[in-house]
Design a protein around this motif. Structure first.
Motif, PDB file in Angstrom:
ATOM      1  N   SER A  44       0.845  -1.204   0.000  1.00 15.82           N
ATOM      2  CA  SER A  44       0.000   0.000   0.000  1.00 15.82           C
ATOM      3  C   SER A  44       0.874   1.245   0.000  1.00 15.82           C
ATOM      4  CB  SER A  44      -0.844   0.069   1.265  1.00 15.82           C
ATOM      5  OG  SER A  44      -1.824  -0.912   1.293  1.00 15.82           O
ATOM      6  N   ALA A  45       0.228   2.391  -0.131  1.00 17.39           N
ATOM      7  CA  ALA A  45       0.936   3.663  -0.055  1.00 17.39           C
ATOM      8  C   ALA A  45       1.430   3.886   1.374  1.00 17.39           C
ATOM      9  CB  ALA A  45       0.002   4.790  -0.474  1.00 17.39           C
ATOM     10  N   THR A  62      -2.361   8.289   0.904  1.00 17.60           N
ATOM     11  CA  THR A  62      -3.574   8.367   0.064  1.00 17.60           C
ATOM     12  C   THR A  62      -4.488   9.490   0.551  1.00 17.60           C
ATOM     13  OG1 THR A  62      -3.383   6.001  -0.295  1.00 17.60           O
ATOM     14  CG2 THR A  62      -5.472   7.000  -0.911  1.00 17.60           C
ATOM     15  N   GLU A  94       1.103   4.213  -4.193  1.00 15.39           N
ATOM     16  CA  GLU A  94       1.570   2.819  -4.162  1.00 15.39           C
ATOM     17  C   GLU A  94       2.835   2.652  -5.000  1.00 15.39           C
ATOM     18  OE1 GLU A  94      -1.518   3.483  -3.506  1.00 15.39           O
ATOM     19  OE2 GLU A  94      -2.046   2.047  -1.947  1.00 15.39           O
ATOM     20  N   PHE A 109      -4.140  -1.852  -5.002  1.00 11.85           N
ATOM     21  CA  PHE A 109      -5.261  -0.901  -5.108  1.00 11.85           C
ATOM     22  C   PHE A 109      -5.435  -0.314  -6.496  1.00 11.85           C
ATOM     23  CE2 PHE A 109      -5.345   3.906  -4.228  1.00 11.85           C
ATOM     24  CZ  PHE A 109      -6.718   4.082  -3.993  1.00 11.85           C
ATOM     25  N   ARG A 164     -11.076   2.649  -1.511  1.00 12.09           N
ATOM     26  CA  ARG A 164     -10.241   2.693  -0.307  1.00 12.09           C
ATOM     27  C   ARG A 164     -10.038   1.297   0.273  1.00 12.09           C
ATOM     28  NH1 ARG A 164      -8.949   7.478   1.904  1.00 12.09           N
ATOM     29  NH2 ARG A 164      -7.128   6.227   2.408  1.00 12.09           N
ATOM     30  N   GLY A 165      -8.813   1.039   0.674  1.00 11.16           N
ATOM     31  CA  GLY A 165      -8.489  -0.271   1.253  1.00 11.16           C
ATOM     32  C   GLY A 165      -8.307  -1.365   0.207  1.00 11.16           C
ATOM     33  N   GLY A 166      -8.282  -0.972  -1.068  1.00 10.91           N
ATOM     34  CA  GLY A 166      -8.316  -1.944  -2.162  1.00 10.91           C
ATOM     35  C   GLY A 166      -7.087  -2.833  -2.314  1.00 10.91           C
ATOM     36  N   SER A 167      -5.994  -2.516  -1.629  1.00 10.44           N
ATOM     37  CA  SER A 167      -4.810  -3.385  -1.734  1.00 10.44           C
ATOM     38  C   SER A 167      -5.099  -4.786  -1.211  1.00 10.44           C
ATOM     39  CB  SER A 167      -3.638  -2.795  -0.953  1.00 10.44           C
ATOM     40  OG  SER A 167      -3.288  -1.551  -1.483  1.00 10.44           O
TER      41      SER A 167
HETATM   42  N1  ASP Z   1      -3.657   3.244  -0.228  1.00 14.67           N
HETATM   43  C1  ASP Z   1      -5.046   2.910  -0.425  1.00 14.67           C
HETATM   44  C2  ASP Z   1      -5.878   3.443   0.721  1.00 14.67           C
HETATM   45  O1  ASP Z   1      -5.361   4.055   1.624  1.00 14.67           O
HETATM   46  C3  ASP Z   1      -5.281   1.446  -0.619  1.00 14.67           C
HETATM   47  C4  ASP Z   1      -4.918   0.573   0.538  1.00 14.67           C
HETATM   48  O2  ASP Z   1      -4.164   0.964   1.424  1.00 14.67           O
HETATM   49  O3  ASP Z   1      -5.389  -0.561   0.550  1.00 14.67           O
HETATM   50  O4  ASP Z   1      -7.079   3.267   0.708  1.00 14.67           O
END
Ligand code: ASP
Ligand code: ADP
Ligand code: MG
Length: 423
Positions: A41-42, A47, A74, A136, A151-154
């Motif tokens: 992830s980033a 993000t 990312e 993501f 969001r959270g897609g990783s």
């Molecule tokens: N960097 C993206 C986010 O903060 C994806 C992730 O972390 O999964 O949503």
């Protein structure tokens, strides 16, 4: 030894030290004889910072450009991680989502993965590399534009790659020791769960337990990929999410798996809707055509004298403005009086497969909320979940009260949160 997919969340790679720590962990896995694919992830809150920046430039940024911007986060971490691994004397190559073969539909900011063609990843592994993939993100099948998965897609990237590469396991590394009976940031006495079924995890994730994204759990269930959620800051065993518990995870399925909460939603009330067939259809068509997902819905009984009713529904705050705009456009066609927007709400959910056979659960849930003085605004249920909407200010207190009432409090160590800002 098989292939392992490991995903490291933003809090695990928040700074250069974090990246070096994670690199060492990855190299150790490789030294154990595994082929390793890493999804990253980033860094930290990158993000969120990029989103803030975009909003300063344009209140509603164009989806395509927004995705271009967000995927940069990312790309920074994937390149740095590959460098750190090389510095430890091992071969690593980084890949964007597009290079890794993550093919999506073309809905910007919340694209769905429709295919994964990881040819380049296979080649990199066959040549002895550790493959690092930017989470993501993907590339749209038709327009070949860069997309993001929401969001959270990783988490979803990791499971999708694990399925496409036929991995043994998908490890999700984060800033807590696994999935707990409630968010450890809110409930210090939350207990770590050793094993949880896909079914219960799906409901927890859909109800706001952001430790795993619900699309990722959906994907893992469809392809039967076991997930191991654990901390990148400790060596402890975490939580296994799978169809059936295996070996050391052999535990009884709990009646209640946990309590989830979510403060990312808002409520829209459509006031003065004519009480006749087709009105709800017209309202939700307008919202659906704007690609907005709604969650709970309630319609009040109409006042006999006016023949008008109110319809309330909840949706992600991030889509509130768009939904209001779309409904305003359709106002005269639908024929309602006005719209009310409320973003000071929170949702609390109790999840557990045991609810199907324990009829007292709903009553106990409401009793716990009333004892805590929490007023309920909306209710929805599924076979294995009860959710209520309350004032946002009441959410933390309500979660703790319900957790205690259902005997979920641990009497040993307090749940550890190793990092992250909880943003
Ligand atoms: N960097 C993206 C986010 O903060 C994806 C992730 O972390 O999964 O949503
Ligand atoms: P990452 O950056 O690793 O993706 P996230 O912030 O997305 O991490 O998810 C981890 C966070 O999820 C934890 O720090 C915790 O605050 C939160 N969380 C919410 N519900 C739960 C739960 N039931 N169990 C564990 N963590 C939870
Ligand atoms: Mg996450």
């Amino acid at each position: 030894m098989g292939l392992v997919v490991q995903k490291y969340g933003g809090s695990s790679v928040a700074d250069a030290e974090g990246i070096k720590r994670v690199a060492k962990r990855i190299v150790d896995t490789k030294k154990d004889g595994h082929q390793v694919v890493v999804v990253v992830s980033a860094m930290g809150d990158t993000t969120d910072e990029l989103i803030d920046l975009a909003e300063q430039v344009s209140p509603i940024p164009a989806g395509r450009e927004f995705d271009m911007l967000l995927t940069a986060g990312e790309r920074i971490s994937m390149a740095l991680l590959a460098m750190a691994i090389k510095n430890l004397g091992h071969e690593a190559q980084s890949f964007t989502g597009s290079q890794a073969g993550v093919i999506t539909d073309s809905v910007h900011n919340k694209a769905r993965i429709i295919d994964v063609t990881p040819g380049r990843i296979r080649t990199a592994l066959d040549e002895g590399n550790i493959a690092i993939v930017a989470g993501f993100q993907g590339v749209s099948q038709d327009k070949k534009d860069i997309t993001t998965l929401g969001r959270g897609g990783s988490d979803t990237t990791a499971v999708a790659l694990a399925a496409a590469l036929d991995a043994e396991v998908c490890e999700i590394y984060t800033d807590v020791d696994g999935v707990f009976t409630a968010d450890p940031r809110v409930v210090k006495k939350a207990k770590k769960i050793d094993w949880i079924s896909f079914e219960d995890m799906l409901e927890l994730a859909a109800s706001g337990s952001k430790v795993l994204l619900h699309r990722c759990v959906e994907y893992a269930r469809r392809y039967n990929i076991p997930i191991h959620v654990r901390s990148s800051f400790s060596g402890l065993q975490g939580t296994w999410v799978s169809n059936e518990p295996q070996g050391a995870q052999k535990v009884e399925q709990a009646i209640i798996s946990g309590v989830a909460h979510d403060t990312s939603e808002a409520k829209i009330t459509v006031v003065g809707v004519p009480d006749k067939p087709g009105e709800a259809a017209a309202i939700f068509r307008a919202v659906a055509d704007a690609e907005i997902n709604i969650d709970m819905i309630v319609q009040n009984v109409s006042a006999a004298s006016t023949g008008l009713t109110d319809i309330s529904f909840t949706l992600p705050k991030a889509e509130g403005r768009k939904a209001i705009d779309e409904l305003e456009k359709a106002k005269s066609a639908i024929g309602f009086d006005s719209l009310r927007y409320d973003d000071q709400i929170g949702k609390i959910s109790l999840v557990g497969a045991g609810m199907k056979t324990n009829p007292g659960v709903t009553a106990d849930f409401f009793k716990a909320l009333s004892d805590a003085g929490v007023n309920i605004e909306l209710i929805s249920t599924s076979e294995i979940r009860i959710s209520v909407v309350t004032r946002a200010d009441d959410v933390n207190e309500a979660v703790r009260a319900v957790h205690t009432a259902f005997g979920l409090d641990s009497d040993s160590d307090e749940a550890v949160v190793y990092g992250g800002t909880g943003r």
